[in-house]
Scaffold this active site. Structure first.
Site, PDB file in Angstrom:
ATOM      1  N   TYR A   1      19.022   0.313   4.282  1.00  0.00           N
ATOM      2  CA  TYR A   1      19.679  -0.618   3.724  1.00  0.00           C
ATOM      3  C   TYR A   1      21.120  -0.835   4.616  1.00  0.00           C
ATOM      4  O   TYR A   1      21.561  -1.686   4.651  1.00  0.00           O
ATOM      5  CB  TYR A   1      20.225   0.166   2.171  1.00  0.00           C
TER       6      TYR A   1
ATOM      7  N   GLU B   1      14.951   3.894  -6.305  1.00  0.00           N
ATOM      8  CA  GLU B   1      13.490   4.175  -5.605  1.00  0.00           C
ATOM      9  C   GLU B   1      13.764   5.795  -5.377  1.00  0.00           C
ATOM     10  O   GLU B   1      12.497   6.283  -5.185  1.00  0.00           O
ATOM     11  CB  GLU B   1      13.730   3.534  -4.266  1.00  0.00           C
TER      12      GLU B   1
ATOM     13  N   TYR C   1       0.365  -1.527  -9.937  1.00  0.00           N
ATOM     14  CA  TYR C   1      -0.392  -2.123  -8.719  1.00  0.00           C
ATOM     15  C   TYR C   1      -0.201  -1.046  -7.649  1.00  0.00           C
ATOM     16  O   TYR C   1       0.663   0.002  -7.805  1.00  0.00           O
ATOM     17  CB  TYR C   1       0.407  -3.273  -8.115  1.00  0.00           C
TER      18      TYR C   1
ATOM     19  N   ARG D   1       0.350  -6.281   1.236  1.00  0.00           N
ATOM     20  CA  ARG D   1       0.174  -7.059  -0.023  1.00  0.00           C
ATOM     21  C   ARG D   1      -0.129  -6.119  -1.321  1.00  0.00           C
ATOM     22  O   ARG D   1      -0.697  -5.117  -1.001  1.00  0.00           O
ATOM     23  CB  ARG D   1      -1.120  -8.132  -0.106  1.00  0.00           C
ATOM     24  N   GLN D   2       0.311  -6.583  -2.402  1.00  0.00           N
ATOM     25  CA  GLN D   2       0.164  -5.719  -3.587  1.00  0.00           C
ATOM     26  C   GLN D   2      -0.785  -6.481  -4.634  1.00  0.00           C
ATOM     27  O   GLN D   2      -1.002  -7.488  -4.346  1.00  0.00           O
ATOM     28  CB  GLN D   2       1.521  -5.685  -4.423  1.00  0.00           C
ATOM     29  N   TYR D   3      -1.701  -5.523  -5.130  1.00  0.00           N
ATOM     30  CA  TYR D   3      -2.910  -5.624  -5.706  1.00  0.00           C
ATOM     31  C   TYR D   3      -2.971  -4.798  -7.272  1.00  0.00           C
ATOM     32  O   TYR D   3      -2.614  -3.662  -7.048  1.00  0.00           O
ATOM     33  CB  TYR D   3      -4.186  -5.697  -5.174  1.00  0.00           C
TER      34      TYR D   3
ATOM     35  N   PHE E   1       3.916 -11.308  -8.419  1.00  0.00           N
ATOM     36  CA  PHE E   1       3.594 -10.832  -7.258  1.00  0.00           C
ATOM     37  C   PHE E   1       4.245 -11.630  -6.040  1.00  0.00           C
ATOM     38  O   PHE E   1       4.066 -12.952  -6.159  1.00  0.00           O
ATOM     39  CB  PHE E   1       2.196 -10.531  -7.205  1.00  0.00           C
TER      40      PHE E   1
END
Length: 408
Positions: free
Chosen positions: A98, A140, A191, A206-208, A399
């Protein structure tokens, strides 16, 4: 909450910053990737960078957060923050990053707005940034703590146990841990991130959705190949379709995400379109095993029955639940036809054309889980709100970059 000193400055400068925020975002990413090119290669989605979606999402999130600070100072966009934090955790983002973002973001603001960025203005917007960043860092940190891992340490090696061609464009992969441990627990609807090596040396992520119920020793993801056309071909989905076979290895994150089955025994509607049906399979599979007293409505829209990934599995899971009803819409119903039929436990209604959310029979007190293309979700969410479903009872997953910020 903004300080008394910063609030009037942000309120006065928000129109100017908002008008330039797209240019600021463009300049920010140019600076960031010039300084740290490995972030574009190995962390950020290159497709979303190329088409501008990630830049619009960054701009929108900052503008939305600042607007809420000055217009509704006692509230925070918790749904937005939760989605961003979940995505960051699935990527292994750490709190020190950050500071890097802040440096290049404020450099971009100064370059774009020039002399308008007085020390007073810079301090006020720095406060906006760190209020948002602080909220995300805290969320987080909790996610990493709940997962039982150090900050950012979310990655593990997994091996493909099975591969199935579900439709011409969708392949499912069953994954097991490379070290022989059972795959970990997750909440139905969550996911994972998947990192793959590409021919140019990049390791894109990538997210699935996890597309089968939790509780087994393996996980399953279902990947739709993104075909070229108006937009570039999906480089990660193409690699998975073309190269990943049983015995192949992947780097996979721990599960994250908030599109999950709410606690309790209240009714739930699983509303999806296209590949957005995959998290609903996880939820429905869990309910078929453990939530048999809970009323469930499954509503899905697709191009045709043959394009509907896991269609037979969905119908079998619904049939195994005594209080499940299914509503399907197909643009091209084909030989399946339209009309009513049974699953063994409840009705299945098949209609042609786009989903008509206004025709859904919604139980009192229903919670809606929503996933699919953004235009579909916008339309369905609007229909549900007009029908009186409270906004807090409509949960959705995005997504890719979150371009839906104005609806928070």
């Amino acid at each position: 909450m903004l300080s008394d000193q910063s609030a009037p400055v942000v309120r006065a400068t928000l129109p100017a910053v908002g008008a330039a925020i797209g240019e600021i975002a463009d300049r920010f990413y140019e600076r960031l990737f010039a300084d740290r090119p490995e972030l574009l290669r190995d962390l950020f989605n290159r497709g979303n960078q190329a088409n501008g979606e990630q830049r619009r999402a960054l701009a929108g999130s900052i503008a939305a957060f600042a607007t809420m600070l000055v217009q509704r100072p006692d509230e925070r966009p918790d749904a937005l923050l939760a989605r961003i934090a979940g995505k960051h955790a699935s990527l292994g983002v750490t709190s020190d990053q950050y500071k890097l973002v802040q440096r290049h973001l404020f450099g971009a603001i100064a370059e774009v707005l020039g002399d308008a960025v007085t020390p007073e203005v810079a301090d006020a917007w720095d406060e906006v940034y760190w209020l948002m960043a602080g909220a995300l860092i805290a969320r987080e940190a909790r996610l990493y703590q709940e997962a039982g891992v150090p900050e950012g340490e979310v990655w593990q090696r997994m091996v493909v146990e099975e591969r199935h061609q579900e439709t011409p464009d969708v392949v499912s992969f069953t994954l097991r841990c490379a070290d022989g441990r059972p795959a970990g627990a997750f909440r139905p609807g969550q996911y994972v991130s998947v990192q793959v090596p590409l021919p140019d040396g990049a390791r894109q992520i990538r997210q699935y959705s996890l597309s089968a119920a939790p509780g087994g020793s393996t996980w399953r993801i279902s990947v739709k190949r993104v075909r070229g056309g108006a937009a570039p071909e999906g480089e990660v989905s193409a690699w998975l379709h073309e190269h990943l076979r049983p015995g192949g290895e992947l780097t996979v994150s721990l599960p994250f995400g908030d599109l999950v089955l709410p606690p309790g025994d209240g009714p739930v509607a699983l509303v999806s379109a296209g590949i957005g049906g995959t998290p609903m399979l996880s939820v429905l599979g869990h309910l078929a095993e453990a939530g048999r007293d809970r009323e469930v409505l499954v509503a899905h829209a697709d191009r045709s029955p043959s394009d509907h990934a896991h269609r037979g599995e969905l119908l079998r899971l619904a049939a195994a639940h005594p209080r499940a009803a299914v509503r399907l819409w197909y643009e091209e119903p084909g030989e399946q036809g339209v009309g009513e039929r049974g699953t063994g436990s409840g009705p299945v209604a098949v209609a042609s054309g786009p989903m008509d959310a206004g025709a859904l029979e919604l139980p009192e007190g229903v919670t809606v889980l929503l996933c699919g293309p953004l235009p579909f979700m916008r339309a369905v969410r609007g229909d549900l709100l007009r029908r009186g479903v409270p906004a807090e009872r409509i949960q959705y997953e995005v997504f890719g970059p979150d371009l839906w910020l104005g609806l928070e």
